[in-house]
Design a protein around this motif. Structure first.
Motif, PDB file in Angstrom:
ATOM      1  N   ARG A 241       0.820  -1.202   0.000  1.00 57.42           N
ATOM      2  CA  ARG A 241       0.000   0.000   0.000  1.00 57.42           C
ATOM      3  C   ARG A 241       0.863   1.265   0.000  1.00 57.42           C
ATOM      4  O   ARG A 241       0.344   2.359  -0.170  1.00 57.42           O
ATOM      5  CB  ARG A 241      -0.949   0.011   1.196  1.00 57.42           C
ATOM      6  N   VAL A 242       2.160   1.105   0.203  1.00 60.01           N
ATOM      7  CA  VAL A 242       3.046   2.279   0.154  1.00 60.01           C
ATOM      8  C   VAL A 242       3.239   2.680  -1.304  1.00 60.01           C
ATOM      9  O   VAL A 242       3.250   1.835  -2.204  1.00 60.01           O
ATOM     10  CB  VAL A 242       4.415   1.985   0.807  1.00 60.01           C
ATOM     11  N   ARG A 243       3.406   3.972  -1.543  1.00 62.33           N
ATOM     12  CA  ARG A 243       3.511   4.477  -2.900  1.00 62.33           C
ATOM     13  C   ARG A 243       4.947   4.571  -3.389  1.00 62.33           C
ATOM     14  O   ARG A 243       5.212   4.512  -4.584  1.00 62.33           O
ATOM     15  CB  ARG A 243       2.842   5.858  -2.980  1.00 62.33           C
ATOM     16  N   ASP A 244       5.862   4.762  -2.486  1.00 56.63           N
ATOM     17  CA  ASP A 244       7.257   4.991  -2.853  1.00 56.63           C
ATOM     18  C   ASP A 244       8.117   3.959  -2.128  1.00 56.63           C
ATOM     19  O   ASP A 244       8.386   4.090  -0.933  1.00 56.63           O
ATOM     20  CB  ASP A 244       7.663   6.421  -2.461  1.00 56.63           C
ATOM     21  N   ILE A 245       8.558   2.926  -2.843  1.00 56.40           N
ATOM     22  CA  ILE A 245       9.307   1.843  -2.215  1.00 56.40           C
ATOM     23  C   ILE A 245      10.635   2.346  -1.636  1.00 56.40           C
ATOM     24  O   ILE A 245      11.028   1.956  -0.533  1.00 56.40           O
ATOM     25  CB  ILE A 245       9.559   0.697  -3.222  1.00 56.40           C
ATOM     26  N   ASN A 246      11.318   3.212  -2.364  1.00 54.81           N
ATOM     27  CA  ASN A 246      12.612   3.701  -1.873  1.00 54.81           C
ATOM     28  C   ASN A 246      12.471   4.441  -0.550  1.00 54.81           C
ATOM     29  O   ASN A 246      13.273   4.253   0.372  1.00 54.81           O
ATOM     30  CB  ASN A 246      13.257   4.616  -2.916  1.00 54.81           C
ATOM     31  N   THR A 247      11.442   5.286  -0.451  1.00 56.49           N
ATOM     32  CA  THR A 247      11.210   6.005   0.798  1.00 56.49           C
ATOM     33  C   THR A 247      10.780   5.045   1.898  1.00 56.49           C
ATOM     34  O   THR A 247      11.206   5.179   3.057  1.00 56.49           O
ATOM     35  CB  THR A 247      10.133   7.090   0.603  1.00 56.49           C
ATOM     36  N   ALA A 248       9.953   4.054   1.544  1.00 54.24           N
ATOM     37  CA  ALA A 248       9.515   3.066   2.533  1.00 54.24           C
ATOM     38  C   ALA A 248      10.711   2.285   3.075  1.00 54.24           C
ATOM     39  O   ALA A 248      10.806   2.045   4.291  1.00 54.24           O
ATOM     40  CB  ALA A 248       8.499   2.121   1.908  1.00 54.24           C
ATOM     41  N   VAL A 249      11.612   1.892   2.191  1.00 59.49           N
ATOM     42  CA  VAL A 249      12.807   1.162   2.623  1.00 59.49           C
ATOM     43  C   VAL A 249      13.637   2.023   3.572  1.00 59.49           C
ATOM     44  O   VAL A 249      14.108   1.543   4.618  1.00 59.49           O
ATOM     45  CB  VAL A 249      13.655   0.726   1.410  1.00 59.49           C
ATOM     46  N   TYR A 250      13.819   3.287   3.221  1.00 60.65           N
ATOM     47  CA  TYR A 250      14.573   4.202   4.102  1.00 60.65           C
ATOM     48  C   TYR A 250      13.940   4.267   5.481  1.00 60.65           C
ATOM     49  O   TYR A 250      14.626   4.166   6.509  1.00 60.65           O
ATOM     50  CB  TYR A 250      14.636   5.595   3.471  1.00 60.65           C
ATOM     51  N   MET A 251      12.618   4.432   5.533  1.00 62.51           N
ATOM     52  CA  MET A 251      11.921   4.555   6.815  1.00 62.51           C
ATOM     53  C   MET A 251      12.015   3.270   7.628  1.00 62.51           C
ATOM     54  O   MET A 251      12.248   3.299   8.841  1.00 62.51           O
ATOM     55  CB  MET A 251      10.460   4.938   6.574  1.00 62.51           C
ATOM     56  N   ILE A 252      11.862   2.133   6.960  1.00 67.82           N
ATOM     57  CA  ILE A 252      11.909   0.847   7.665  1.00 67.82           C
ATOM     58  C   ILE A 252      13.300   0.577   8.213  1.00 67.82           C
ATOM     59  O   ILE A 252      13.473   0.236   9.392  1.00 67.82           O
ATOM     60  CB  ILE A 252      11.469  -0.291   6.727  1.00 67.82           C
ATOM     61  N   LEU A 253      14.325   0.732   7.367  1.00 74.89           N
ATOM     62  CA  LEU A 253      15.685   0.432   7.813  1.00 74.89           C
ATOM     63  C   LEU A 253      16.143   1.394   8.909  1.00 74.89           C
ATOM     64  O   LEU A 253      16.833   0.985   9.853  1.00 74.89           O
ATOM     65  CB  LEU A 253      16.657   0.469   6.631  1.00 74.89           C
ATOM     66  N   THR A 254      15.749   2.657   8.790  1.00 71.21           N
ATOM     67  CA  THR A 254      16.107   3.633   9.824  1.00 71.21           C
ATOM     68  C   THR A 254      15.431   3.303  11.143  1.00 71.21           C
ATOM     69  O   THR A 254      16.041   3.388  12.222  1.00 71.21           O
ATOM     70  CB  THR A 254      15.722   5.049   9.374  1.00 71.21           C
ATOM     71  N   THR A 255      14.164   2.889  11.076  1.00 70.61           N
ATOM     72  CA  THR A 255      13.426   2.515  12.280  1.00 70.61           C
ATOM     73  C   THR A 255      14.016   1.272  12.920  1.00 70.61           C
ATOM     74  O   THR A 255      14.233   1.224  14.144  1.00 70.61           O
ATOM     75  CB  THR A 255      11.939   2.281  11.951  1.00 70.61           C
ATOM     76  N   VAL A 256      14.290   0.251  12.108  1.00 71.64           N
ATOM     77  CA  VAL A 256      14.876  -0.984  12.636  1.00 71.64           C
ATOM     78  C   VAL A 256      16.222  -0.684  13.282  1.00 71.64           C
ATOM     79  O   VAL A 256      16.510  -1.146  14.395  1.00 71.64           O
ATOM     80  CB  VAL A 256      15.037  -2.039  11.521  1.00 71.64           C
ATOM     81  N   GLU A 257      17.042   0.105  12.606  1.00 71.13           N
ATOM     82  CA  GLU A 257      18.363   0.454  13.137  1.00 71.13           C
ATOM     83  C   GLU A 257      18.245   1.150  14.487  1.00 71.13           C
ATOM     84  O   GLU A 257      18.966   0.828  15.439  1.00 71.13           O
ATOM     85  CB  GLU A 257      19.092   1.359  12.144  1.00 71.13           C
ATOM     86  N   ALA A 258      17.317   2.106  14.597  1.00 73.06           N
ATOM     87  CA  ALA A 258      17.156   2.869  15.840  1.00 73.06           C
ATOM     88  C   ALA A 258      16.653   1.982  16.977  1.00 73.06           C
ATOM     89  O   ALA A 258      17.152   2.055  18.107  1.00 73.06           O
ATOM     90  CB  ALA A 258      16.193   4.031  15.613  1.00 73.06           C
ATOM     91  N   VAL A 259      15.677   1.141  16.688  1.00 73.03           N
ATOM     92  CA  VAL A 259      15.107   0.278  17.725  1.00 73.03           C
ATOM     93  C   VAL A 259      16.137  -0.759  18.183  1.00 73.03           C
ATOM     94  O   VAL A 259      16.315  -0.973  19.393  1.00 73.03           O
ATOM     95  CB  VAL A 259      13.829  -0.418  17.203  1.00 73.03           C
ATOM     96  N   VAL A 260      16.821  -1.388  17.238  1.00 75.62           N
ATOM     97  CA  VAL A 260      17.822  -2.401  17.595  1.00 75.62           C
ATOM     98  C   VAL A 260      18.976  -1.752  18.360  1.00 75.62           C
ATOM     99  O   VAL A 260      19.448  -2.292  19.372  1.00 75.62           O
ATOM    100  CB  VAL A 260      18.335  -3.129  16.339  1.00 75.62           C
ATOM    101  N   HIS A 261      19.420  -0.609  17.882  1.00 77.04           N
ATOM    102  CA  HIS A 261      20.504   0.116  18.559  1.00 77.04           C
ATOM    103  C   HIS A 261      20.154   0.383  20.014  1.00 77.04           C
ATOM    104  O   HIS A 261      20.939   0.121  20.926  1.00 77.04           O
ATOM    105  CB  HIS A 261      20.765   1.438  17.816  1.00 77.04           C
ATOM    106  N   ASP A 262      18.944   0.893  20.252  1.00 77.77           N
ATOM    107  CA  ASP A 262      18.541   1.219  21.617  1.00 77.77           C
ATOM    108  C   ASP A 262      18.382  -0.039  22.465  1.00 77.77           C
ATOM    109  O   ASP A 262      18.765  -0.065  23.636  1.00 77.77           O
ATOM    110  CB  ASP A 262      17.219   1.990  21.590  1.00 77.77           C
ATOM    111  N   THR A 263      17.854  -1.108  21.861  1.00 80.87           N
ATOM    112  CA  THR A 263      17.649  -2.351  22.608  1.00 80.87           C
ATOM    113  C   THR A 263      18.968  -3.003  22.987  1.00 80.87           C
ATOM    114  O   THR A 263      19.131  -3.496  24.112  1.00 80.87           O
ATOM    115  CB  THR A 263      16.797  -3.338  21.784  1.00 80.87           C
ATOM    116  N   VAL A 264      19.927  -3.005  22.061  1.00 83.20           N
ATOM    117  CA  VAL A 264      21.217  -3.653  22.320  1.00 83.20           C
ATOM    118  C   VAL A 264      22.093  -2.816  23.251  1.00 83.20           C
ATOM    119  O   VAL A 264      22.709  -3.340  24.187  1.00 83.20           O
ATOM    120  CB  VAL A 264      21.963  -3.930  21.001  1.00 83.20           C
TER     121      VAL A 264
END
Length: 231
Positions: free
Chosen positions: A180-203
């Motif tokens: 349902r996302v319109r822009d895959i490149n932007t979606a990938v950026y948002m997902i990877l940035t979110t995963v990185e931030a959450v994992v970083h904080d958890t670890v």
């Protein structure tokens, strides 16, 4: 000594000597930080002369760049897609076993998505990111800190993260008719940035956090963002 005079070790003794320099640098930079670790200290810790240090590296920054490259070579290697490896468990989405006995990320979680649902694929990717952060975590904390302080250091780190972006983009492209996302490149950026931030904080700030619960909820959040409820 000029850049063209930097030695590339070929003999076993020279290779081992250069590795001692790298090991010493990672140890000291992890403990003291990059800026407060000198080339002289690294040479002393490695048991070599400062002249030997400069025969392998023109300066401390070049050594740091090589260490970062080594780290990302290890932590990103499980993201290389493989076919029919049969190494992803369908129990709780994927293998969550952590690092191997030698401290390297467990390559049993290589990114085999051939027979996985999107939920399993996202969970597997998150597990790989967790394992990567848990490898040499103190040095990775220093990498992250330097990246926040300087565009130059951030570029050193980001040059190695392009591979993850390419892999995740290709995964999403295979679901393009269902997204349902319109822009895959932007979606990938948002997902990877979110995963990185959450994992970083958890670890790096583990207090009160349940890793498995974080992985499950993060997976659900990403899948709900990408797809309509009907899918």
């Amino acid at each position: 000594m000029g850049e063209n005079d930097i030695r590339i070790p070929k003999q076993k003794r020279s290779i081992e000597k250069k590795q001692r320099i790298k090991d010493a640098a990672m140890k000291l930079m992890s403990e003291k930080g990059y800026h407060t670790t000198s080339s002289n200290e690294i040479a002393k810790e490695a048991g070599v002369s400062i002249g030997t240090f400069y025969s392998y590296y023109k300066d401390k920054k070049e050594l740091y760049k090589e260490l970062v490259a080594d780290i990302y070579s290890v932590v990103l290697s499980p993201m290389n897609p493989v076919s029919n490896a049969g190494n992803a468990s369908n129990n709780e989405f994927a293998n969550d076993s952590g690092n191997s006995s030698d401290g390297h990320p467990n390559n049993n979680t290589a990114l085999d998505t051939s027979n996985l649902s999107i939920e399993e694929t996202v969970y597997l990717y998150i597990s790989i990111v967790f394992e990567g952060h848990e490898y040499q975590s103190e040095f990775q904390r220093e990498i992250a800190s330097l990246s926040e302080q300087s565009d130059e250091f951030r570029e050193i780190e980001m040059s190695h993260k392009k591979h993850a972006t390419e892999i995740f983009s290709s995964i999403l492209a295979s679901y393009k008719d269902e997204l349902r996302v319109r822009d895959i490149n932007t979606a990938v950026y948002m997902i990877l940035t979110t995963v990185e931030a959450v994992v970083h904080d958890t670890v790096f700030h583990k207090k009160g956090k349940n890793k498995k619960a974080v992985m499950q909820e993060l997976t659900a959040m990403i899948v709900n963002y990408l797809f309509t409820q009907e899918s």
